[in-house]
Design an enzyme around this catalytic site. Structure first.
Site, PDB file in Angstrom:
ATOM      1  N   LYS A  62      12.217 -14.927 -11.062  1.00 49.90           N
ATOM      2  CA  LYS A  62      11.894 -13.845 -12.003  1.00 49.90           C
ATOM      3  C   LYS A  62      10.833 -14.304 -12.997  1.00 49.90           C
ATOM      4  O   LYS A  62       9.866 -13.605 -13.259  1.00 49.90           O
ATOM      5  CB  LYS A  62      13.177 -13.444 -12.726  1.00 49.90           C
TER       6      LYS A  62
ATOM      7  N   ARG B  42       3.512   0.046  -5.134  1.00 50.88           N
ATOM      8  CA  ARG B  42       3.380  -0.545  -3.794  1.00 50.88           C
ATOM      9  C   ARG B  42       2.070  -1.304  -3.608  1.00 50.88           C
ATOM     10  O   ARG B  42       1.823  -1.889  -2.558  1.00 50.88           O
ATOM     11  CB  ARG B  42       3.460   0.556  -2.731  1.00 50.88           C
TER      12      ARG B  42
ATOM     13  N   ASN C 275      -1.376   2.254   5.831  1.00 48.19           N
ATOM     14  CA  ASN C 275      -0.506   1.192   5.343  1.00 48.19           C
ATOM     15  C   ASN C 275      -0.052   0.394   6.557  1.00 48.19           C
ATOM     16  O   ASN C 275       0.492   0.965   7.502  1.00 48.19           O
ATOM     17  CB  ASN C 275       0.704   1.801   4.621  1.00 48.19           C
ATOM     18  N   GLY C 276      -0.303  -0.921   6.535  1.00 51.52           N
ATOM     19  CA  GLY C 276       0.103  -1.754   7.668  1.00 51.52           C
ATOM     20  C   GLY C 276      -0.981  -2.759   7.983  1.00 51.52           C
ATOM     21  O   GLY C 276      -1.901  -2.960   7.194  1.00 51.52           O
TER      22      GLY C 276
ATOM     23  N   CYS D  51       0.858  -1.177   0.000  1.00 54.85           N
ATOM     24  CA  CYS D  51       0.000   0.000   0.000  1.00 54.85           C
ATOM     25  C   CYS D  51       0.902   1.238   0.000  1.00 54.85           C
ATOM     26  O   CYS D  51       1.936   1.261   0.664  1.00 54.85           O
ATOM     27  CB  CYS D  51      -0.925   0.107   1.199  1.00 54.85           C
TER      28      CYS D  51
ATOM     29  N   TRP E 124      -2.751  -2.639  -1.632  1.00 55.40           N
ATOM     30  CA  TRP E 124      -2.447  -4.056  -1.822  1.00 55.40           C
ATOM     31  C   TRP E 124      -3.236  -4.762  -0.733  1.00 55.40           C
ATOM     32  O   TRP E 124      -2.971  -4.589   0.456  1.00 55.40           O
ATOM     33  CB  TRP E 124      -0.949  -4.294  -1.658  1.00 55.40           C
TER      34      TRP E 124
ATOM     35  N   GLU F 217       7.415 -14.867 -11.302  1.00 54.30           N
ATOM     36  CA  GLU F 217       6.867 -13.615 -10.780  1.00 54.30           C
ATOM     37  C   GLU F 217       6.157 -12.799 -11.856  1.00 54.30           C
ATOM     38  O   GLU F 217       5.082 -12.265 -11.617  1.00 54.30           O
ATOM     39  CB  GLU F 217       8.031 -12.805 -10.176  1.00 54.30           C
TER      40      GLU F 217
ATOM     41  N   HIS G 273      17.112 -37.101  -7.831  1.00 54.86           N
ATOM     42  CA  HIS G 273      16.595 -37.522  -6.522  1.00 54.86           C
ATOM     43  C   HIS G 273      15.095 -37.241  -6.380  1.00 54.86           C
ATOM     44  O   HIS G 273      14.585 -37.166  -5.261  1.00 54.86           O
ATOM     45  CB  HIS G 273      17.385 -36.832  -5.410  1.00 54.86           C
TER      46      HIS G 273
ATOM     47  N   GLU H 235      17.206 -17.543  -8.726  1.00 53.67           N
ATOM     48  CA  GLU H 235      16.760 -16.192  -9.055  1.00 53.67           C
ATOM     49  C   GLU H 235      16.048 -16.169 -10.418  1.00 53.67           C
ATOM     50  O   GLU H 235      15.026 -15.499 -10.589  1.00 53.67           O
ATOM     51  CB  GLU H 235      17.961 -15.236  -9.022  1.00 53.67           C
TER      52      GLU H 235
ATOM     53  N   LYS I 215       5.685  -3.962  -4.603  1.00 51.92           N
ATOM     54  CA  LYS I 215       7.133  -3.761  -4.586  1.00 51.92           C
ATOM     55  C   LYS I 215       7.714  -3.837  -3.175  1.00 51.92           C
ATOM     56  O   LYS I 215       8.726  -4.460  -2.936  1.00 51.92           O
ATOM     57  CB  LYS I 215       7.433  -2.392  -5.212  1.00 51.92           C
TER      58      LYS I 215
END
Ligand code: M6R
Length: 605
Positions: A482, A27, A98-99, A2, A74, A485, A501, A478, A600
């Site tokens: 990516k 955000r 926000n929180g 947010c 968000w 995502e 395995h 990574e 983000k």
């Protein structure tokens, strides 16, 4: 998560708040809203969707005033819907939050017993109702009373209906800054939404309340006594938050990587050797540790894994890399000989921040490797290595990752020197590193077409494995993150030797394995593992390094990286994997910079 913003000043409030929201959209982008106060009270508009939606609504709504707050969400509590969107307003107040409020259930019961009916499923609405209940004409007293009833994390922007010449702010755990110009002021979750107007700002500390007027900002501590704050000055430029000639921020940020490496070279290499004096870190401080623990989330943690590999190789100091959300609850063993390194692009990731606070409380030595100057994590550690990558806007981290790798590589060299393990080699390894900006620039220019073709090839697969050994495995992790995502393809990374395995049972002709083979000392082993995949009908796309003797049958779908020293190949592999994920997402016509369900800056646990 947010983004909250606010503006007070002579310009058209809604226009500025909308501009700020655009900068803050990374955000969270589930819903958006704003509120403006004038002598007739508070007006609120909000909607599901992106800032562009509220921009259209602003054009029709007649909203005037000198003061306004805005929010891009968000979703945590309650689905993305208009009723759950912020601001949450009553006749007396309007808030953006926000929180996460952790005692929401208890507050809900109490508010209902006081006759309040809650309209949304959010924890944030309860803050608005509590303020409404306690408001007695004194905003500071009211905010303090409410803060004492809230458990959890919050950054709040608040308007009171009868105080049209001020906006108010309060914070605990979630970040909040006040941007300062002579006759206008800004409120924001981070620097992005103020840089266009000013680089001067106050960082609000825990439990501080800010009263923000056009010509002055007053800040009050927990006892409601005035606090004298020192202004911070950002050295980032506003222009860096434009896409410039690129279609997406992610592509622009990938292109900036050679320059990011050059910045770190300038700051952290002196006389051909690693040097952290520009970050104020004395050699004697670094010399004393016998154990290192790296704590981070997501991409930052994957950078940490490469850091572990380099530090253990160059300095022979044992390193553990821990997921920040686990660290806090695992009763970590911290001794005087332990250095904890926190890695974060935003410097605000709630899990990493909570871990940093725990380490500080235990009195353990800690440094931050952080991109955002002035962010919360930077204030919890002994020293910071700043990444000099500039603002990263795309949700998928690229240039910050490269910068984290660079800082860790140089830190590993430095520790290697200080422990006496690396005396002869350090200049050679630094020189190899200093060549990277040019090599990377050329790689990005030369290989993009080829990578776009590979991206088309990847589209045929719903499941993609990434595999490699040593540093290549850490890059595979990574690369898979990516791809999943931003392209929503199910991508998993494996140490190449682990495939047999278990995961090999999943390999069919519908499986693509993106294989990394840049480390000469394990090439033969990796090649055997890839042949095992081919033998089971799987497709292999090989990313390998020039000079390595790769069997012909693996070369049909392959991409060759320039020949560089094994230890610095991650800087090249990373860029190729980023571009590959980018082009897959573009080919699927997805929202590259704002992938679904993500944000983000993850400021909730
Ligand atoms: O701001 P931070 O570096 O602390 O963020 C950590 C992760 O949330 C972040 O790296 C995330 O995994 C990225 N979106 C991955 O591209």
């Amino acid at each position: 998560m947010c983004g909250i913003v606010g503006y007070i000043g002579p310009r058209k409030v809604c226009d500025i708040v909308v501009r700020q929201l655009k900068k803050m959209e990374y955000r969270g982008y589930d819903s958006v809203g704003l509120a403006v106060v004038n002598e007739n009270g508070i007006k609120t508009i909000k909607t599901v969707g992106r800032v562009a939606e509220i921009e259209k609504m602003v054009a029709d709504a007649e909203l005037s005033g000198v003061c306004g707050i805005g929010h891009t969400r968000w979703a945590t509590h309650g689905e993305p819907s208009e009723k759950n969107a912020h601001p949450h307003s009553t006749n007396k107040v309007s808030i953006v939050h926000n929180g996460i409020i952790e005692n929401g259930e208890e507050l809900k019961g109490w508010l209902e017993s006081q006759g309040y009916a809650l309209e949304s499923e959010t924890d944030s609405e309860m803050i608005a109702k509590l303020l409404d209940f306690y408001y007695d004409g004194n905003p500071i007293d009211t905010l303090r009373k409410v803060s004492l009833r809230l458990e959890g994390a919050y950054a709040l922007g608040v308007l009171f209906h009868d105080a049209p010449d001020a906006m108010f702010a309060l914070k605990k755990e979630s970040p909040l800054i006040v941007g300062i110009c002579d006759d206008e002021k800004f409120l924001s979750s981070d620097l992005n939404a103020i840089l266009e107007y000013t680089n001067r700002y106050f960082v609000l500390e825990e439990d501080e309340i800010a009263v923000i007027r056009r010509n002055k900002v007053e800040i009050f501590g927990t006892d409601n006594e005035k606090v004298e704050k020192v202004e911070s000055v950002a050295n980032w430029q506003a222009g860096v938050t434009d896409k410039q000639k690129f279609s997406h921020f992610m592509r622009k940020e990938i292109a900036e990587q050679p320059c990011v490496l050059s910045n770190i070279i300038r700051k952290n290499i002196k006389g051909g050797a690693p040097d952290f004096s520009a970050d104020g870190i004395p050699d004697d401080y670094l010399r004393k540790f016998r154990r290192i623990c790296i704590v981070a989330c997501g991409t930052a943690r994957y950078a940490g894994l490469a850091g572990k590999s380099w530090i253990e190789k160059f300095a022979r100091i044992p390193v553990e890399v821990v997921v920040a959300s686990e660290f806090r609850y695992m009763d970590p063993i911290l001794s005087r000989e332990t250095l904890v390194i926190f890695i974060s692009q935003s410097g605000e990731t709630a899990d990493t921040l909570a871990a940093a606070r725990l380490v500080k409380a235990a009195g353990t030595s800690a440094i931050g490797i952080v991109n955002t100057a002035g962010s919360s994590i930077t204030r919890e550690v002994d020293y910071n290595i700043f990444l000099e990558a500039g603002i990263e806007v795309a949700v998928a981290s690229t240039k910050a990752y490269i910068a984290m790798l660079a800082a860790l590589y140089l830190l590993a060299l430095k520790l290697g020197l200080l422990t006496g393990n690396l005396t002869n080699n350090v200049h050679f390894l630094c020189n190899e590193f200093m060549d990277l900006p040019e090599i990377l620039e050329q790689l990005l220019a030369d290989k993009e077409k080829e990578i776009e073709e590979f991206a088309q090839f990847c589209l045929k697969f719903e499941v993609v494995f990434f595999a490699g050994r040593g540093l290549d495995y850490l890059l595979a992790l990574e690369g898979a993150l990516k791809l999943k995502e931003i392209s929503y393809i199910n991508a998993q990374a494996y140490a190449a030797g682990e495939l047999k395995h278990g995961p090999l049972s999943l390999v069919t002709k519908d499986t693509l394995v993106i294989a990394l083979a840049t480390q000469g000392y394990v090439l033969k082993k990796t090649v055997s593992n890839l042949q095992e995949i081919k033998a089971r009908g799987g497709s292999v796309l090989l990313i390998f390094k020039a000079g390595l003797d790769v069997p012909r049958e693996l070369l049909s779908d392959s991409l060759k990286l320039p020949r560089v020293e094994d230890n610095v190949t991650p800087f090249l592999t990373a860029a190729v994997l980023q571009l590959l994920a980018y082009h897959v997402a573009c080919a699927k016509k997805l929202d590259v910079d704002k992938p679904r369900n993500l944000a983000k800056s993850v400021t909730v646990e």
